[in-house]
Design a protein around this motif. Structure first.
Motif, PDB file in Angstrom:
ATOM      1  N   VAL A  82      37.989 -48.926  70.994  1.00 48.88           N
ATOM      2  CA  VAL A  82      38.721 -50.160  70.674  1.00 48.88           C
ATOM      3  C   VAL A  82      40.032 -50.202  71.451  1.00 48.88           C
ATOM      4  O   VAL A  82      40.456 -51.267  71.924  1.00 48.88           O
ATOM      5  CB  VAL A  82      38.976 -50.270  69.158  1.00 48.88           C
ATOM      6  CG1 VAL A  82      39.867 -51.465  68.851  1.00 48.88           C
ATOM      7  CG2 VAL A  82      37.658 -50.387  68.404  1.00 48.88           C
ATOM      8  N   LYS A  86      41.014 -53.257  73.981  1.00 49.60           N
ATOM      9  CA  LYS A  86      42.209 -54.106  73.909  1.00 49.60           C
ATOM     10  C   LYS A  86      42.896 -54.214  75.265  1.00 49.60           C
ATOM     11  O   LYS A  86      43.409 -55.284  75.635  1.00 49.60           O
ATOM     12  CB  LYS A  86      43.176 -53.553  72.864  1.00 49.60           C
ATOM     13  CG  LYS A  86      42.713 -53.765  71.432  1.00 49.60           C
ATOM     14  CD  LYS A  86      43.739 -53.251  70.428  1.00 49.60           C
ATOM     15  CE  LYS A  86      43.285 -53.522  69.000  1.00 49.60           C
ATOM     16  NZ  LYS A  86      44.273 -53.060  67.995  1.00 49.60           N
ATOM     17  N   SER A 192      39.139 -59.785  71.191  1.00 48.32           N
ATOM     18  CA  SER A 192      38.343 -60.230  70.049  1.00 48.32           C
ATOM     19  C   SER A 192      37.590 -59.033  69.496  1.00 48.32           C
ATOM     20  O   SER A 192      37.037 -58.227  70.253  1.00 48.32           O
ATOM     21  CB  SER A 192      37.340 -61.320  70.463  1.00 48.32           C
ATOM     22  OG  SER A 192      36.451 -61.599  69.394  1.00 48.32           O
ATOM     23  N   GLU A 193      37.578 -58.884  68.172  1.00 47.81           N
ATOM     24  CA  GLU A 193      36.847 -57.782  67.547  1.00 47.81           C
ATOM     25  C   GLU A 193      35.342 -57.905  67.743  1.00 47.81           C
ATOM     26  O   GLU A 193      34.612 -56.920  67.667  1.00 47.81           O
ATOM     27  CB  GLU A 193      37.167 -57.709  66.061  1.00 47.81           C
ATOM     28  CG  GLU A 193      38.628 -57.334  65.774  1.00 47.81           C
ATOM     29  CD  GLU A 193      38.913 -57.242  64.294  1.00 47.81           C
ATOM     30  OE1 GLU A 193      38.001 -57.580  63.491  1.00 47.81           O
ATOM     31  OE2 GLU A 193      40.023 -56.829  63.928  1.00 47.81           O
ATOM     32  N   ARG A 195      32.129 -58.119  69.786  1.00 45.90           N
ATOM     33  CA  ARG A 195      31.654 -57.745  71.120  1.00 45.90           C
ATOM     34  C   ARG A 195      30.401 -58.565  71.426  1.00 45.90           C
ATOM     35  O   ARG A 195      29.361 -58.375  70.801  1.00 45.90           O
ATOM     36  CB  ARG A 195      31.358 -56.249  71.187  1.00 45.90           C
ATOM     37  CG  ARG A 195      32.597 -55.394  70.968  1.00 45.90           C
ATOM     38  CD  ARG A 195      32.380 -53.930  71.298  1.00 45.90           C
ATOM     39  NE  ARG A 195      33.624 -53.170  71.189  1.00 45.90           N
ATOM     40  CZ  ARG A 195      33.798 -51.923  71.595  1.00 45.90           C
ATOM     41  NH1 ARG A 195      32.780 -51.258  72.161  1.00 45.90           N
ATOM     42  NH2 ARG A 195      34.957 -51.318  71.461  1.00 45.90           N
TER      43      ARG A 195
END
Length: 239
Positions: A82, A86, A192-193, A195
């Protein structure tokens, strides 16, 4: 009383008294307690890392440097963390700078524009065999990034420099739509979380198509296209 008969006893008493009077507890033959050795001064190890942006139209996000003794920032064919996601989607390096594996970290200031360079200093105590990792986003892309992955520094002596060239990677966390809604640098969404890239793994980047080369929905032009390598990194040990 026969004093002569007690002469041996008198002599013993005089000798004992004499010895007793001479002993004051400060025996010069007693071994001195050794003084503790002072703590050695820490060895400061410093590196200057200069990153040149070799592209014609891709700004590089704030450059992240990490010194570590184990681990890697990414692995081809494996999902991105993650923290790396980012960076690759929005250029946000806050999570990368505080990774558990980081023994020291540093960040560049602002963007490194095409044709420009930025030099960042990173310091560490008593470690000369660390690994250096570097990461930065190619700003006008969905999730492209470049950098070094666990470059060993054990052989780099004070005053020496190494120069390496780096390619563009695809984080595999966001589909390469190139549309306005998905690229933060042109007004769209950044990180965005969710994928939405079916591959969900780090690969070599296939490149920018652009509206000029037939992708009608692309918000990018031919100027944002790039060839590898996209950056030159010069590492100098200064201390």
């Amino acid at each position: 009383m026969n004093v002569l008969n007690n002469k041996p006893m008198l002599c013993l008493w005089v000798c004992a008294a004499s010895l007793s009077g001479c002993f004051d507890g400060n025996d010069n033959n007693t071994a001195m307690t050794p003084m503790p050795e002072p703590e050695p001064e820490p060895l400061m190890v410093s590196y200057e890392v200069t990153v040149d942006n070799l592209t014609q139209g891709q700004p590089l996000s704030p450059i992240t440097l990490i010194l570590h003794s184990e681990g890697t920032l990414w692995e081809i064919g494996q999902p991105a963390s993650v923290a790396l996601e980012k960076v690759a989607e929005s250029g946000d390096n806050e999570d990368l700078l505080v990774l558990d594996m980081a023994m020291a970290s540093a960040s560049g200031e602002g963007l490194t524009m095409p044709g420009n360079a930025q030099t960042i200093t990173i310091n560490i105590e008593d470690v000369t065999n660390a690994y250096l990792s570097v990461a930065a986003m190619l700003g006008k892309s969905n999730d492209a990034f470049t950098g070094l992955n666990a470059q060993g520094l054990a052989g780099l002596m004070v005053g020496e420099s190494w120069t390496l060239f780096t390619n563009a990677y695809d984080a595999g966390t966001e589909a390469n739509t190139e549309d306005m809604a998905s690229i933060g640098a042109v007004g769209g969404e950044g990180f965005s979380e969710v994928r939405d890239d079916a591959r969900n793994m780090v690969t070599m980047h296939p490149g920018i198509v652009s509206v000029d080369d037939g992708l009608a929905t692309s918000a990018l032009t031919q100027e944002q296209r790039f060839d590898n390598p996209v950056a030159r990194i010069r590492i100098t040990r200064t201390q």
